[in-house]
Motif scaffolding. Sequence first.
Motif, PDB file in Angstrom:
ATOM      1  N   VAL A 133      -0.054   1.569   4.883  1.00  0.00           N
ATOM      2  CA  VAL A 133      -1.369   1.276   4.315  1.00  0.00           C
ATOM      3  C   VAL A 133      -1.389  -0.144   3.762  1.00  0.00           C
ATOM      4  O   VAL A 133      -0.342  -0.727   3.477  1.00  0.00           O
ATOM      5  CB  VAL A 133      -1.758   2.269   3.184  1.00  0.00           C
ATOM      6  N   CYS A 134      -2.588  -0.686   3.626  1.00  0.00           N
ATOM      7  CA  CYS A 134      -2.739  -2.019   3.028  1.00  0.00           C
ATOM      8  C   CYS A 134      -2.577  -1.914   1.511  1.00  0.00           C
ATOM      9  O   CYS A 134      -2.572  -0.813   0.947  1.00  0.00           O
ATOM     10  CB  CYS A 134      -4.102  -2.616   3.403  1.00  0.00           C
ATOM     11  N   GLU A 135      -2.465  -3.061   0.863  1.00  0.00           N
ATOM     12  CA  GLU A 135      -2.279  -3.077  -0.596  1.00  0.00           C
ATOM     13  C   GLU A 135      -3.447  -2.402  -1.322  1.00  0.00           C
ATOM     14  O   GLU A 135      -3.258  -1.657  -2.284  1.00  0.00           O
ATOM     15  CB  GLU A 135      -2.116  -4.527  -1.091  1.00  0.00           C
ATOM     16  N   THR A 136      -4.684  -2.695  -0.888  1.00  0.00           N
ATOM     17  CA  THR A 136      -5.876  -2.136  -1.542  1.00  0.00           C
ATOM     18  C   THR A 136      -5.864  -0.612  -1.464  1.00  0.00           C
ATOM     19  O   THR A 136      -6.083   0.080  -2.464  1.00  0.00           O
ATOM     20  CB  THR A 136      -7.162  -2.691  -0.908  1.00  0.00           C
ATOM     21  N   CYS A 137      -5.603  -0.079  -0.277  1.00  0.00           N
ATOM     22  CA  CYS A 137      -5.573   1.372  -0.113  1.00  0.00           C
ATOM     23  C   CYS A 137      -4.396   1.986  -0.855  1.00  0.00           C
ATOM     24  O   CYS A 137      -4.504   3.091  -1.400  1.00  0.00           O
ATOM     25  CB  CYS A 137      -5.538   1.748   1.368  1.00  0.00           C
ATOM     26  N   PHE A 138      -3.269   1.268  -0.902  1.00  0.00           N
ATOM     27  CA  PHE A 138      -2.099   1.785  -1.644  1.00  0.00           C
ATOM     28  C   PHE A 138      -2.486   1.991  -3.109  1.00  0.00           C
ATOM     29  O   PHE A 138      -2.210   3.050  -3.677  1.00  0.00           O
ATOM     30  CB  PHE A 138      -0.918   0.819  -1.535  1.00  0.00           C
ATOM     31  N   GLU A 139      -3.130   0.989  -3.701  1.00  0.00           N
ATOM     32  CA  GLU A 139      -3.560   1.096  -5.109  1.00  0.00           C
ATOM     33  C   GLU A 139      -4.562   2.233  -5.279  1.00  0.00           C
ATOM     34  O   GLU A 139      -4.493   2.995  -6.240  1.00  0.00           O
ATOM     35  CB  GLU A 139      -4.144  -0.220  -5.590  1.00  0.00           C
ATOM     36  N   GLU A 140      -5.514   2.339  -4.355  1.00  0.00           N
ATOM     37  CA  GLU A 140      -6.527   3.404  -4.419  1.00  0.00           C
ATOM     38  C   GLU A 140      -5.885   4.791  -4.336  1.00  0.00           C
ATOM     39  O   GLU A 140      -6.234   5.701  -5.092  1.00  0.00           O
ATOM     40  CB  GLU A 140      -7.517   3.231  -3.270  1.00  0.00           C
ATOM     41  N   LEU A 141      -4.943   4.942  -3.426  1.00  0.00           N
ATOM     42  CA  LEU A 141      -4.288   6.245  -3.221  1.00  0.00           C
ATOM     43  C   LEU A 141      -3.356   6.613  -4.367  1.00  0.00           C
ATOM     44  O   LEU A 141      -3.136   7.797  -4.620  1.00  0.00           O
ATOM     45  CB  LEU A 141      -3.530   6.249  -1.896  1.00  0.00           C
ATOM     46  N   GLN A 142      -2.828   5.622  -5.072  1.00  0.00           N
ATOM     47  CA  GLN A 142      -1.941   5.903  -6.208  1.00  0.00           C
ATOM     48  C   GLN A 142      -2.732   6.278  -7.452  1.00  0.00           C
ATOM     49  O   GLN A 142      -2.240   6.956  -8.326  1.00  0.00           O
ATOM     50  CB  GLN A 142      -1.044   4.696  -6.514  1.00  0.00           C
TER      51      GLN A 142
END
Length: 124
Positions: free
Chosen positions: A114-123
């Motif tokens: 995943v991209c950084e933005t989605c990683f933050e969103e998913l966490q």
Amino acid sequence: MLFVAYAVKGKCVKGEGEIEKLQAKVVELRRKLDDTTAAMQELGRENQSLQIKQSQSLTRKWAEDHEVQNCMACGKGFSVTVRKHHCRHCGNIFCAECSSRNALTPSSKKPVRVCETCFEELQG
């Protein structure tokens, strides 16, 4: 007659005690009802939030390789040495550095790129 009066008085006192117990029970049941109502409202809000997220994920479009020439995060141009990688959550295309994280997505059973933005969103 005096005996009857004492008997009636005893029943009244006993009845008052039962009324007090019932009143305390009513207060406790009202508190439990208020707690349950608050919990149901919170679950309703959470359900609505999850439905919105699901709707958003279903409307995401997988970016076409031929339409993207640069990383959608840092802008680095793709070449033989700088490869394209799809974020498995948003579907956009990134370089390896900008999509180096792995996370569980609603559609995956194991962590995926995943991209950084989605990683933050998913966490979060």
